[in-house]
Design a protein around this motif. Structure first.
Motif, mmCIF file in Angstrom:
data_model
loop_
_atom_site.group_PDB
_atom_site.id
_atom_site.type_symbol
_atom_site.label_atom_id
_atom_site.label_comp_id
_atom_site.label_asym_id
_atom_site.label_seq_id
_atom_site.Cartn_x
_atom_site.Cartn_y
_atom_site.Cartn_z
ATOM 1 N N HIS A 20 7.315 20.760 18.383
ATOM 2 C CA HIS A 20 7.084 22.200 18.609
ATOM 3 C C HIS A 20 5.598 22.483 18.430
ATOM 4 O O HIS A 20 5.095 22.486 17.303
ATOM 5 N N HIS A 73 1.975 24.596 20.493
ATOM 6 C CA HIS A 73 1.429 25.448 21.562
ATOM 7 C C HIS A 73 0.022 24.917 21.826
ATOM 8 O O HIS A 73 -0.970 25.489 21.379
ATOM 9 N N GLU A 119 9.816 28.349 23.948
ATOM 10 C CA GLU A 119 10.775 28.663 22.944
ATOM 11 C C GLU A 119 11.408 30.007 23.247
ATOM 12 O O GLU A 119 10.740 30.913 23.760
ATOM 13 N N HIS A 173 12.002 26.396 12.774
ATOM 14 C CA HIS A 173 11.336 27.128 11.677
ATOM 15 C C HIS A 173 12.288 27.291 10.474
ATOM 16 O O HIS A 173 12.314 28.335 9.818
ATOM 17 N N ASP A 204 4.244 23.496 14.940
ATOM 18 C CA ASP A 204 4.061 24.821 15.557
ATOM 19 C C ASP A 204 2.569 25.149 15.693
ATOM 20 O O ASP A 204 2.143 26.281 15.439
HETATM 21 ZN ZN LIG Z 1 6.191 28.367 18.285
#
Ligand SMILES: [Zn+2]
Length: 246
Positions: free
Chosen positions: A5, A7, A101, A158, A205
């Protein structure tokens, strides 16, 4: 290792370089809300950038970038149906391995409608965002919707020590996001040691928020030192491959 995960579109070239050096071979970069999503075209252009920009930057550092596309709850605007109609064409690109997501942020009716529609897309695994605020309530709502739709191969992401019980009960892949404000390296290590049967996937993340491109490498390293190399391999490498690279 596989960081499931990220970005990457928010990160410098040097992060790819560091991840490659640390042994992160695979990264999943997910659609999100990097700017104001004022029209459908902005979000579709964001999809394009992930597929054609981030895959190339990864390749230049020996990191395979895989892409997840979808409408993040914070990206919903009044043209969301136009974006959803454009999505299937982009999903056909070979770099795309997931829907994500997606999920709920404020649990509004429109968020739920968009979430259900994307959960209903067959074949692709789904990466599901859970919010920071009122997390347990939102998580319960998310799991109820996943069950109603009958979606398979989902990552509930998360998750931290305060929510792991609900996520494990759902029987899904459990995403451990190691980032300031979410789980710590120590949290992830302890959860992976405690729940031997769980299907964990560790991730960073990486975003414009404070984040650590070595999160997955740190968890792998700590677990290995503590004598749990097998568990480390499953949570930091194999589970992500099984789910996303079938
Ligand atoms: Zn994210």
């Amino acid at each position: 290792m596989f960081d499931t995960h990220t970005h990457m579109d928010t990160r410098p070239f040097e992060d790819f370089e560091l991840m490659g050096v640390a042994g992160v071979t695979d990264v999943l970069t997910l659609a999100h809300d990097p700017m104001r999503m004022s029209t459908a075209d902005v979000l579709v252009d964001h999809f394009y950038k992930l597929i054609y920009g981030e895959v190339r930057r990864g390749a230049e550092n020996g990191v395979s970038v895989h892409v997840g596309l979808g409408v993040h709850p914070r990206s919903i605007n009044d043209q969301v149906d136009t974006t959803l109609a454009a999505l299937p064409d982009y999903l056909e690109h070979p770099a795309v391995v997931a829907i994500g997501e997606i999920g709920l942020e404020r649990c509004t009716d429109v968020e739920e409608r968009v979430f259900r529609r994307q959960l209903g897309i067959d074949y692709y695994p789904k990466v599901i965002h859970t919010p920071r605020r009122e997390k347990r309530e939102a998580l319960e709502r998310i799991i109820a919707i996943v069950d109603e739709v009958g979606a398979k191969d989902v990552v509930i992401d998360h998750i931290d020590p305060s929510t792991v019980d609900i996520a494990l009960e759902a029987g899904a892949y459990v995403g451990l996001t190691v980032q300031p404000g979410k789980a710590s390296v120590r949290d992830a290590v302890e959860l992976i040691i405690e729940y031997a049967e769980a299907k964990f996937v560790v991730n960073s993340d990486l975003s414009a928020q404070r984040s650590d491109c070595l999160s997955v490498a740190r968890v792998m390293h700590a677990l290995t030192i503590e004598g749990y190399a097998d568990r480390a391999y499953k949570a930091c490498v194999q589970n992500g491959r099984d789910l996303f690279l079938r």
